[in-house]
Design a protein around this motif. Structure first.
Motif, PDB file in Angstrom:
ATOM      1  N   LEU A 193       0.305 -88.943  31.569  1.00  0.00           N
ATOM      2  CA  LEU A 193       0.753 -89.222  32.939  1.00  0.00           C
ATOM      3  C   LEU A 193       0.389 -88.015  33.791  1.00  0.00           C
ATOM      4  N   THR A 194      -0.422 -88.235  34.820  1.00  0.00           N
ATOM      5  CA  THR A 194      -0.828 -87.102  35.674  1.00  0.00           C
ATOM      6  C   THR A 194      -0.184 -87.286  37.044  1.00  0.00           C
ATOM      7  N   GLN A 195       1.055 -86.884  37.123  1.00  0.00           N
ATOM      8  CA  GLN A 195       1.818 -87.048  38.368  1.00  0.00           C
ATOM      9  C   GLN A 195       2.609 -85.790  38.656  1.00  0.00           C
ATOM     10  N   ASN A 196       2.969 -85.614  39.924  1.00  0.00           N
ATOM     11  CA  ASN A 196       3.935 -84.574  40.268  1.00  0.00           C
ATOM     12  C   ASN A 196       5.325 -85.031  39.853  1.00  0.00           C
ATOM     13  N   GLY A 197       6.283 -84.129  39.958  1.00  0.00           N
ATOM     14  CA  GLY A 197       7.651 -84.478  39.585  1.00  0.00           C
ATOM     15  C   GLY A 197       7.832 -84.454  38.083  1.00  0.00           C
ATOM     16  N   TYR A 198       9.004 -84.940  37.638  1.00  0.00           N
ATOM     17  CA  TYR A 198       9.276 -84.991  36.204  1.00  0.00           C
ATOM     18  C   TYR A 198      10.330 -86.051  35.931  1.00  0.00           C
ATOM     19  N   GLY A 199      10.326 -86.562  34.695  1.00  0.00           N
ATOM     20  CA  GLY A 199      11.366 -87.526  34.292  1.00  0.00           C
ATOM     21  C   GLY A 199      10.875 -88.954  34.230  1.00  0.00           C
ATOM     22  N   GLN A 200       9.678 -89.222  34.790  1.00  0.00           N
ATOM     23  CA  GLN A 200       9.212 -90.610  34.853  1.00  0.00           C
ATOM     24  C   GLN A 200       8.599 -91.110  33.544  1.00  0.00           C
ATOM     25  N   LEU A 201       8.345 -90.193  32.589  1.00  0.00           N
ATOM     26  CA  LEU A 201       7.722 -90.605  31.322  1.00  0.00           C
ATOM     27  C   LEU A 201       8.597 -91.604  30.561  1.00  0.00           C
ATOM     28  N   GLN A 202       9.912 -91.500  30.768  1.00  0.00           N
ATOM     29  CA  GLN A 202      10.826 -92.393  30.036  1.00  0.00           C
ATOM     30  C   GLN A 202      10.635 -93.864  30.410  1.00  0.00           C
ATOM     31  N   VAL A 257       6.298 -76.788  33.791  1.00  0.00           N
ATOM     32  CA  VAL A 257       6.851 -77.953  34.494  1.00  0.00           C
ATOM     33  C   VAL A 257       7.750 -77.470  35.624  1.00  0.00           C
ATOM     34  N   TRP A 258       8.631 -76.523  35.293  1.00  0.00           N
ATOM     35  CA  TRP A 258       9.593 -76.048  36.291  1.00  0.00           C
ATOM     36  C   TRP A 258       8.929 -75.225  37.387  1.00  0.00           C
ATOM     37  N   TYR A 259       7.928 -74.462  37.022  1.00  0.00           N
ATOM     38  CA  TYR A 259       7.241 -73.670  38.049  1.00  0.00           C
ATOM     39  C   TYR A 259       6.661 -74.603  39.109  1.00  0.00           C
ATOM     40  N   LYS A 260       5.976 -75.663  38.662  1.00  0.00           N
ATOM     41  CA  LYS A 260       5.361 -76.602  39.626  1.00  0.00           C
ATOM     42  C   LYS A 260       6.451 -77.347  40.407  1.00  0.00           C
ATOM     43  N   LEU A 261       7.547 -77.720  39.720  1.00  0.00           N
ATOM     44  CA  LEU A 261       8.643 -78.396  40.419  1.00  0.00           C
ATOM     45  C   LEU A 261       9.187 -77.520  41.546  1.00  0.00           C
ATOM     46  N   ILE A 262       9.364 -76.230  41.243  1.00  0.00           N
ATOM     47  CA  ILE A 262       9.948 -75.317  42.236  1.00  0.00           C
ATOM     48  C   ILE A 262       8.959 -75.072  43.382  1.00  0.00           C
ATOM     49  N   VAL A 263       7.676 -74.905  43.046  1.00  0.00           N
ATOM     50  CA  VAL A 263       6.658 -74.734  44.103  1.00  0.00           C
ATOM     51  C   VAL A 263       6.679 -75.954  45.028  1.00  0.00           C
ATOM     52  N   ASN A 264       6.724 -77.160  44.442  1.00  0.00           N
ATOM     53  CA  ASN A 264       6.749 -78.380  45.257  1.00  0.00           C
ATOM     54  C   ASN A 264       8.054 -78.509  46.040  1.00  0.00           C
ATOM     55  N   GLY A 321      14.543 -85.130  43.663  1.00  0.00           N
ATOM     56  CA  GLY A 321      15.598 -85.924  43.000  1.00  0.00           C
ATOM     57  C   GLY A 321      15.828 -85.493  41.563  1.00  0.00           C
ATOM     58  N   TYR A 322      14.746 -85.148  40.876  1.00  0.00           N
ATOM     59  CA  TYR A 322      14.888 -84.702  39.485  1.00  0.00           C
ATOM     60  C   TYR A 322      15.732 -83.425  39.434  1.00  0.00           C
ATOM     61  N   ILE A 323      15.445 -82.507  40.352  1.00  0.00           N
ATOM     62  CA  ILE A 323      16.166 -81.221  40.373  1.00  0.00           C
ATOM     63  C   ILE A 323      17.605 -81.452  40.833  1.00  0.00           C
ATOM     64  N   TYR A 324      17.768 -82.291  41.844  1.00  0.00           N
ATOM     65  CA  TYR A 324      19.104 -82.597  42.373  1.00  0.00           C
ATOM     66  C   TYR A 324      20.011 -83.183  41.276  1.00  0.00           C
ATOM     67  N   ASN A 325      19.471 -84.146  40.522  1.00  0.00           N
ATOM     68  CA  ASN A 325      20.293 -84.784  39.482  1.00  0.00           C
ATOM     69  C   ASN A 325      20.751 -83.773  38.434  1.00  0.00           C
ATOM     70  N   LEU A 326      19.878 -82.826  38.106  1.00  0.00           N
ATOM     71  CA  LEU A 326      20.265 -81.808  37.125  1.00  0.00           C
ATOM     72  C   LEU A 326      21.269 -80.835  37.729  1.00  0.00           C
ATOM     73  N   SER A 327      21.126 -80.555  39.016  1.00  0.00           N
ATOM     74  CA  SER A 327      22.104 -79.693  39.676  1.00  0.00           C
ATOM     75  C   SER A 327      23.496 -80.336  39.614  1.00  0.00           C
TER      76      SER A 327
END
Ligand code: NDP
Length: 282
Positions: A93-102, A165-172, A256-262
């Protein structure tokens, strides 16, 4: 010889097709319908034409499948995945964000951190820079690295993949949020107030990463702000372009991925919470 397939003949998908095709790999590009897409490097006039096959009508399974639709388009391709995979296919999967693999029900699936920059306009893709996909290290990803080593594609197999993964999430999180909400490209960071908001988003992103056991250096925020400072004033982000063109935003899997974990870790992230709330309304 491995058979490659790519769903999503857009900026990232067509660039991957080009990179593999250049070194003689067998590549099929799947889109919404039978069509063509052209590819060119930024500042080069040479155009390369690719045939796009309708995913819905496809029936030839591939060994390695890249999924390069936007996160907001993932649900629409999932019913057709079995048209193009077999039981041992490897899905990237070549996408931004995280969590969608499930969302993908298959044993061999990976989420790449994408460093391929380009843009699709009508049926033309322009590639700006980079050819890198960062993946977790295992036998499948190492094999992918080996079979693509003669191509432009740069597959990195990483033991510290979660950090990437987290570095790119935070940059975005920082730049995508402020450019989308203000509907302004990178020039918006010239405003001290927006710069402070952006910095605070980075601080909060790092806080959530820490709660997930991913630790960064103390100067992470400063170093990312320095990268943003190097952006040309007129450079937009994908979320900025989606916002000004009234297309669906990839908020759910980035902010949203980061928010849900927060929320899960009961952290205090007021800048994230409020910007996410507003972005979710679009
Ligand atoms: P694009 O919009 O350029 O490409 C998405 C492609 O998927 C389009 O060609 C679209 O078709 C196609 N598509 C949509 N729905 C379907 C469907 N149901 N069946 C088949 N094909 C479909 O997106 P990008 O390549 O820019 O982005 C892909 C992912 O990569 C995103 O998550 C993005 O955030 C990420 N990313 C992008 C970067 C970039 O520089 N572009 C950089 C790093 C990450 P159509 O053209 O008909 O709409």
């Amino acid at each position: 010889m491995k058979k490659f397939g790519i769903i999503g003949p857009g900026a990232v998908g067509t660039a991957i097709a080009y990179a593999l095709n250049q070194s003689g790999h067998n590549v099929a590009l799947f889109g919404r319908s039978n069509s063509t897409v052209s590819f060119q490097e930024y500042n080069h006039s040479e155009q390369h034409e690719f045939t796009v096959h309708a995913l819905q009508d496809a029936h030839e399974p591939v060994d390695i499948l890249f999924i390069a639709v936007k996160t907001t388009q993932l649900d629409s391709i999932i019913p057709y995945l079995n048209n193009v995979i077999h039981s041992n296919s490897v899905i990237i999967l070549t996408q931004n964000g995280y969590g969608q693999l499930q969302k993908i029900n298959h044993p061999y699936k990976y989420h790449a951190v994408v460093y391929i920059s380009g843009q699709k306009d009508k049926n033309s893709v322009t590639h700006f820079r980079d050819w890198t996909l960062k993946l977790p290290l295992d036998n499948n990803t190492l094999e992918l690295q080996t079979v693509t080593q003669d191509s432009l594609l740069n597959i990195e197999c990483l033991e510290d993949y979660p950090e990437h993964v987290w570095y790119k999430l935070i940059v975005n999180l920082g730049i995508n949020t402020v450019t989308a909400l203000t509907r302004q490209p990178a020039v918006v960071l010239k405003s001290n107030e927006v710069k402070t908001l952006c910095y605070n988003l980075l601080v909060e992103g790092k806080r959530v990463a820490k709660a997930e056991n991913v630790h960064f250096d103390d100067d992470l925020e400063e170093s990312i702000m320095k990268i943003y400072e190097g952006y040309p004033d007129d450079m937009g982000t994908s979320m900025y372009y989606d916002m000004i063109n009234a297309r669906p935003l990839e908020t759910q899997y980035i902010q949203g991925y980061i928010y849900n974990l927060s929320q899960k870790h009961q952290l205090s992230t007021p800048y994230l919470d409020s910007t996410y709330a507003i972005l979710s309304t679009f």
